[in-house]
Scaffold this motif. Structure first.
Motif, PDB file in Angstrom:
ATOM      1  N   LEU A 180      66.967  17.468  31.032  1.00 45.76           N
ATOM      2  CA  LEU A 180      68.069  18.251  31.950  1.00 45.76           C
ATOM      3  C   LEU A 180      68.202  19.858  30.954  1.00 45.76           C
ATOM      4  O   LEU A 180      69.484  20.784  31.662  1.00 45.76           O
ATOM      5  CB  LEU A 180      68.445  17.310  32.539  1.00 45.76           C
ATOM      6  N   SER A 181      68.294  19.795  29.726  1.00 45.62           N
ATOM      7  CA  SER A 181      68.911  20.944  28.782  1.00 45.62           C
ATOM      8  C   SER A 181      68.043  21.669  29.003  1.00 45.62           C
ATOM      9  O   SER A 181      68.022  23.000  28.528  1.00 45.62           O
ATOM     10  CB  SER A 181      69.158  20.538  27.760  1.00 45.62           C
ATOM     11  N   LYS A 182      66.504  21.958  29.778  1.00 43.32           N
ATOM     12  CA  LYS A 182      65.445  22.554  29.608  1.00 43.32           C
ATOM     13  C   LYS A 182      65.609  23.257  30.676  1.00 43.32           C
ATOM     14  O   LYS A 182      64.416  24.259  30.553  1.00 43.32           O
ATOM     15  CB  LYS A 182      64.394  22.008  29.069  1.00 43.32           C
ATOM     16  N   MET A 183      65.450  21.941  32.062  1.00 39.77           N
ATOM     17  CA  MET A 183      64.914  22.323  32.984  1.00 39.77           C
ATOM     18  C   MET A 183      65.946  21.907  34.195  1.00 39.77           C
ATOM     19  O   MET A 183      67.164  21.155  33.834  1.00 39.77           O
ATOM     20  CB  MET A 183      63.895  21.853  33.596  1.00 39.77           C
ATOM     21  N   ARG A 184      66.013  22.532  35.235  1.00 39.61           N
ATOM     22  CA  ARG A 184      66.721  21.994  36.450  1.00 39.61           C
ATOM     23  C   ARG A 184      66.250  21.035  37.432  1.00 39.61           C
ATOM     24  O   ARG A 184      65.114  21.422  37.079  1.00 39.61           O
ATOM     25  CB  ARG A 184      67.158  23.611  37.376  1.00 39.61           C
ATOM     26  N   LEU A 185      67.196  20.242  37.737  1.00 34.63           N
ATOM     27  CA  LEU A 185      66.463  19.926  38.918  1.00 34.63           C
ATOM     28  C   LEU A 185      66.657  20.532  40.618  1.00 34.63           C
ATOM     29  O   LEU A 185      66.934  21.889  40.868  1.00 34.63           O
ATOM     30  CB  LEU A 185      67.724  18.564  39.733  1.00 34.63           C
ATOM     31  N   GLU A 206      70.468  13.494  39.306  1.00 35.73           N
ATOM     32  CA  GLU A 206      70.314  13.492  38.527  1.00 35.73           C
ATOM     33  C   GLU A 206      70.262  12.318  37.833  1.00 35.73           C
ATOM     34  O   GLU A 206      69.985  11.728  36.516  1.00 35.73           O
ATOM     35  CB  GLU A 206      71.850  14.038  37.376  1.00 35.73           C
ATOM     36  N   SER A 207      70.946  11.320  38.575  1.00 40.30           N
ATOM     37  CA  SER A 207      71.274   9.805  38.670  1.00 40.30           C
ATOM     38  C   SER A 207      69.364   8.932  38.761  1.00 40.30           C
ATOM     39  O   SER A 207      69.480   7.880  37.791  1.00 40.30           O
ATOM     40  CB  SER A 207      72.240   9.209  39.816  1.00 40.30           C
ATOM     41  N   GLN A 208      68.510  10.099  38.977  1.00 38.15           N
ATOM     42  CA  GLN A 208      67.145   9.161  39.370  1.00 38.15           C
ATOM     43  C   GLN A 208      66.380   9.931  38.102  1.00 38.15           C
ATOM     44  O   GLN A 208      65.329   8.472  37.922  1.00 38.15           O
ATOM     45  CB  GLN A 208      66.897   9.806  39.858  1.00 38.15           C
ATOM     46  N   GLU A 227      58.269  21.972  36.945  1.00 38.68           N
ATOM     47  CA  GLU A 227      58.804  22.320  37.797  1.00 38.68           C
ATOM     48  C   GLU A 227      58.770  22.256  38.909  1.00 38.68           C
ATOM     49  O   GLU A 227      57.460  22.416  39.173  1.00 38.68           O
ATOM     50  CB  GLU A 227      58.381  24.572  37.749  1.00 38.68           C
ATOM     51  N   TYR A 228      59.414  21.738  40.172  1.00 37.27           N
ATOM     52  CA  TYR A 228      59.623  21.489  40.986  1.00 37.27           C
ATOM     53  C   TYR A 228      59.393  22.357  42.025  1.00 37.27           C
ATOM     54  O   TYR A 228      59.890  23.472  42.383  1.00 37.27           O
ATOM     55  CB  TYR A 228      59.979  20.528  42.229  1.00 37.27           C
ATOM     56  N   LEU A 229      57.697  22.991  43.173  1.00 34.70           N
ATOM     57  CA  LEU A 229      58.194  23.771  44.389  1.00 34.70           C
ATOM     58  C   LEU A 229      57.774  23.596  45.196  1.00 34.70           C
ATOM     59  O   LEU A 229      57.215  22.424  45.855  1.00 34.70           O
ATOM     60  CB  LEU A 229      56.093  24.691  43.106  1.00 34.70           C
ATOM     61  N   GLU A 230      58.645  24.278  46.055  1.00 31.34           N
ATOM     62  CA  GLU A 230      58.495  24.075  47.413  1.00 31.34           C
ATOM     63  C   GLU A 230      57.802  24.914  47.714  1.00 31.34           C
ATOM     64  O   GLU A 230      57.503  26.140  47.767  1.00 31.34           O
ATOM     65  CB  GLU A 230      60.140  24.919  48.317  1.00 31.34           C
TER      66      GLU A 230
END
Length: 362
Positions: A180-185, A206-208, A227-230
């Motif tokens: 989480l310090s390196k990437m965003r949800l 974050e809870s997941q 990275e999650y892409l839409e």
């Protein structure tokens, strides 16, 4: 005769070589060898050739592989290859492939032990031709981290990612904080060396994270956070060795959150839209990027290049599958059918490409 023929083609080049190397007999042997090699490249498979269809294996994709292998086996028999053998590979019967003395092996394997260069290495060492990409390309494409590093280093777009080793952290919470310090949800957590979307988890909150990390670590000690892409999920099937043929781009629509293992192999949970609903400019870019990746990695025979077309970044390569599924629900046969190529014709073409690529090992 051979020397005269090649002197006529390039007299200056020959004179330079002859001046530097006095042994004309050696040069003649090189020319003869090259000519024979070229002749061998035109040899077609004989219907009496012994073909061993290897499937099953030891990976988590074993059942799918058996379905692919059965379909391939039946297709070859239908095309008149009567000397075709169905071979269910396990840890205990690998020597049986060599004992069968095949003229060529048709690989219907998926996942670890079949799509990662190991079986390819054994066959090359034994001098047995086989279908699909070779050792190096198979090994690289089976490891999503290696694939993405090659793509990045050659300027081919792929989503941002972070790699985490379990041994570097005390617990799952530490791993979660680091990622989480390196990437965003949102992000996607993946085991790098599994196929068919096995072990992949989309994390939106974050809870997941702890539960998702635990799931991925069931399949190894490394996590790739991507990275999650839409965007639109598509795949580009490619056939060929030197001359490449791109089959129609397929758009994938799934009833689940993404195109996971269940969606791929349970009837009714996914839809293949052919051709993909993308504009001509994007289609051209996808084909160019796909062929470039295919060549950079060193693929041959066949492969599927998977993309997500992001609304902002455009086409981004997710991974490359070197031995795509060949079941009745699989993408590659669907794309071929759209072009008017029957399943049997597709199987025979893959067989010919394998023979063309690997015959010089004997």
């Amino acid at each position: 005769m051979w020397v005269q023929k090649y002197k006529k083609i390039s007299n200056t080049a020959y004179q330079r070589w002859e001046k530097k190397h006095k042994n004309l007999w050696m040069f003649r042997q090189i020319v003869i060898t090259l000519h024979k090699t070229k002749q061998r490249a035109t040899i077609l498979m004989d219907k009496n050739s012994k073909i061993v269809v290897v499937c099953g294996g030891v990976s988590s994709e074993r059942e799918v592989s058996l379905r692919s292998g059965k379909a391939i086996y039946e297709a070859l028999l239908n095309k008149g290859y009567a000397n075709t053998v169905f071979y269910d590979l396990t840890r205990d019967n690998m020597n049986g492939i060599l004992d069968a003395h095949p003229d060529i092996v048709f690989l219907g394997l998926h996942g670890k032990g079949g799509e990662d260069g190991t079986i390819q290495g054994m066959l090359e060492f034994a001098g047995i031709p086989y279908t699909g990409p070779g050792v190096a390309a198979s090994a690289v494409c089976m490891d999503k981290v290696l694939t993405k590093r090659v793509l990045e280093n050659t300027g081919i777009p792929t989503p941002h990612f972070v790699v985490v080793k379990q041994e570097d952290f005390n617990n799952h919470e530490e791993i979660a904080r680091h990622i989480l310090s390196k990437m965003r949800l949102p992000m996607v957590l993946k085991p790098p060396c599994e196929g068919s979307s096995i072990g992949i988890v989309v994390v939106k909150q974050e809870s997941q994270m702890p539960e998702a990390i635990a799931e991925v670590l069931k399949h190894g000690d490394t996590i790739m956070a991507e990275e999650y892409l839409e965007g639109v999920e598509i795949t580009l099937p490619i056939l060929g060795n030197h001359q490449l043929t791109t089959l129609p781009i397929i758009e994938i629509s799934s009833d689940n959150d993404f195109y996971d293992y269940t969606s791929k192999y349970v009837t009714g949970l996914c839809h293949h839209i052919i051709p993909a609903c993308i504009d001509k400019s994007t289609q051209k870019e996808v084909e160019e990027l796909g062929k470039k990746a295919y060549r950079v990695i060193g693929c041959c025979g066949l492969s599927c290049v998977d993309f997500i077309v992001d609304s902002i970044k455009g086409p981004m390569i997710i991974e490359i599958n070197t031995l795509p599924g060949m079941t009745d629900m699989s993408i590659f046969p669907d794309a071929a059918r759209y072009m008017g190529i029957s399943y049997e014709e597709l199987v025979e073409r893959i067989l010919e490409l394998g023979w063309e690529t690997k015959r010089f090992l004997n």
